[in-house]
Design a protein around this motif. Structure first.
Motif, PDB file in Angstrom:
ATOM      1  N   VAL A  72       0.868  -1.177   0.000  1.00  0.00           N
ATOM      2  CA  VAL A  72       0.000   0.000   0.000  1.00  0.00           C
ATOM      3  C   VAL A  72       0.905   1.227   0.000  1.00  0.00           C
ATOM      4  N   VAL A  73       0.730   2.078  -1.031  1.00  0.00           N
ATOM      5  CA  VAL A  73       1.604   3.230  -1.237  1.00  0.00           C
ATOM      6  C   VAL A  73       0.771   4.508  -1.171  1.00  0.00           C
ATOM      7  N   GLY A  74       1.304   5.519  -0.512  1.00  0.00           N
ATOM      8  CA  GLY A  74       0.612   6.796  -0.409  1.00  0.00           C
ATOM      9  C   GLY A  74       0.766   7.627  -1.667  1.00  0.00           C
ATOM     10  N   PRO A  75      -0.058   8.671  -1.824  1.00  0.00           N
ATOM     11  CA  PRO A  75       0.041   9.537  -3.000  1.00  0.00           C
ATOM     12  C   PRO A  75       1.371  10.274  -3.094  1.00  0.00           C
ATOM     13  N   ASP A  76       2.125  10.303  -1.966  1.00  0.00           N
ATOM     14  CA  ASP A  76       3.468  10.924  -1.979  1.00  0.00           C
ATOM     15  C   ASP A  76       4.550   9.892  -2.277  1.00  0.00           C
ATOM     16  N   PHE A  77       4.161   8.697  -2.743  1.00  0.00           N
ATOM     17  CA  PHE A  77       5.064   7.625  -3.157  1.00  0.00           C
ATOM     18  C   PHE A  77       5.737   6.909  -1.989  1.00  0.00           C
ATOM     19  N   THR A  78       5.277   7.119  -0.763  1.00  0.00           N
ATOM     20  CA  THR A  78       5.873   6.450   0.393  1.00  0.00           C
ATOM     21  C   THR A  78       5.135   5.155   0.687  1.00  0.00           C
ATOM     22  N   LEU A  79       5.880   4.177   1.230  1.00  0.00           N
ATOM     23  CA  LEU A  79       5.293   2.898   1.588  1.00  0.00           C
ATOM     24  C   LEU A  79       4.539   3.022   2.908  1.00  0.00           C
TER      25      LEU A  79
END
Length: 383
Positions: free
Chosen positions: A143-150
């Motif tokens: 699951v990845v956030g819209p800021d590309f972080t895991l």
């Protein structure tokens, strides 16, 4: 929903109904959602008033550079997030483009660690705007956030061919060949927290040397969590299952592949390439949309004889053609209540790949050898 309909570009290079209404003496049947006979199959016919201009497709943008960071080398899963960005799976990375088709950035790299992929497949954006990426190579759901972080990782029980959400991603419908005693022969599985809760979707003979490819399915879900499933290769046969794995009913277009295709035999007039179902979706009016690749009548004109091993002559594609040229894309809209095709459109020269939400679909478009771009098409329906 996708190996699956989400294919590498090389795999991308890799139906018509019975006319007329039901006979007047056909007994009335229960609404398909209230069927008590789980073995029922309803024949799909063309409506007398079949509409050939009700479906509109307008290409809105093309994304993917032929060189540079935005270069696309495979046509894998594509998902659109709540901000209108497009996340495009590319083996060991996910490339992101904005709503105008401009390259934004890349998530991940090759490997086995966090945010490292072998076969990245973005499949869902949840209500919080998070992107769910399934890696069939590393057996992992990230699951990845819209800021590309895991945000988090979950394990998968096996290599997956395709995935679709139930609810908002808490549970998943997974298409995979998982030959364990509790799941053997079943192409579809409900997976929650990385565990198989139930397996269903028919039976694939585990003794079949092609069992894995025979298990590939196009599928989608509706608002009642029913699962609509069709084999990618073979019949225009759509089965409906509830989330408990009970078969509700089935729909069939006879003669979709006639004569049937034998994958172990060389192409010939008696063994033509198969038409295939590529994607399904159920719209807000409970109509079923079916995207198919149909064999062209003139496919033999694209072939030529060439010597093969042992001096045998084989039919192969002429140099000026690609394998996909033997097919054209078609979209059927089916009224499930009457089991009739009410609208249809045909697309020539465009490799339609999958539906993208309620109002879009996407295509793989080739700009010279090895140069793949993705077209985004707006879907309209005006009956």
């Amino acid at each position: 929903m996708s190996t699956s309909r989400s294919l590498a570009a090389i795999a991308i290079l890799l139906a018509a109904g019975i006319v007329g209404c039901a006979p007047p003496d056909e007994a009335p049947r229960a609404h398909w959602t209230e069927v008590t006979d789980s073995t029922e199959v309803r024949l799909i016919r063309e409506a007398e008033s079949l509409c050939d201009d009700c479906i509109t497709l307008e290409r809105m943008l093309v994304m993917g550079d032929t060189i540079g960071e935005g270069y696309l080398r495979g046509a894998f899963h594509l998902v659109r997030d709540s901000a209108g960005n497009y996340w495009f799976g590319q083996y060991e990375a996910v490339k992101v483009f904005d709503a105008a088709g401009n390259f934004v950035g890349e998530v991940g790299r090759a490997g086995e660690g966090p945010l490292e992929w072998e076969n990245a497949m973005p499949v869902h954006t949840d209500r919080e705007g998070r992107i769910h990426i399934f890696d069939s190579g590393n057996y992992r759901h990230s699951v990845v956030g819209p800021d590309f972080t895991l945000i988090e990782d979950h394990s998968l029980p096996d290599h997956v061919a395709d995935v679709g959400p139930l609810e908002d991603g808490g549970r998943w419908v997974v298409n995979m060949w998982h030959p364990t005693p509790d799941a053997i022969g079943s192409p579809l599985h409900i997976v929650e927290d990385g565990e198989i809760k139930r397996s269903f979707g028919g039976f694939v003979d585990p003794e079949n040397p092609r069992a894995q490819t025979a298990s590939w399915r196009a599928f989608t879900t509706d608002s009642a969590h029913r699962i609509f499933s069709a084999p990618l290769n073979g019949a225009y046969s759509i089965e409906v299952w509830d989330e408990d794995g009970r078969r509700v009913t089935g729909f069939l277009v006879p003669g979709f592949n006639d004569p049937p295709w034998d994958p172990d035999a060389p192409a010939s007039a008696d063994n033509p390439p198969a038409s295939t179902i590529r994607a399904l979706r159920v719209d807000s009016e409970d109509r079923l949309w079916v995207l198919t690749w149909r064999r062209r009548d003139d496919w033999l004109d694209m072939m030529e004889e060439r010597p093969g091993p042992g001096g045998r002559v084989r039919l192969e594609m002429k140099p000026e053609y690609q394998t996909i040229d033997r097919h054209y894309g078609q979209i059927d809209v089916i009224d499930l209540t009457t089991a009739t095709v009410i609208a249809r459109t045909r697309m020539e020269g465009v490799v339609l790949v999958d539906f993208l939400g309620e109002d879009e679909l996407w295509s793989g478009e080739f700009f010279g050898p090895g140069h793949l771009r993705a077209g985004i098409w707006e879907i309209g329906f005006n009956p």
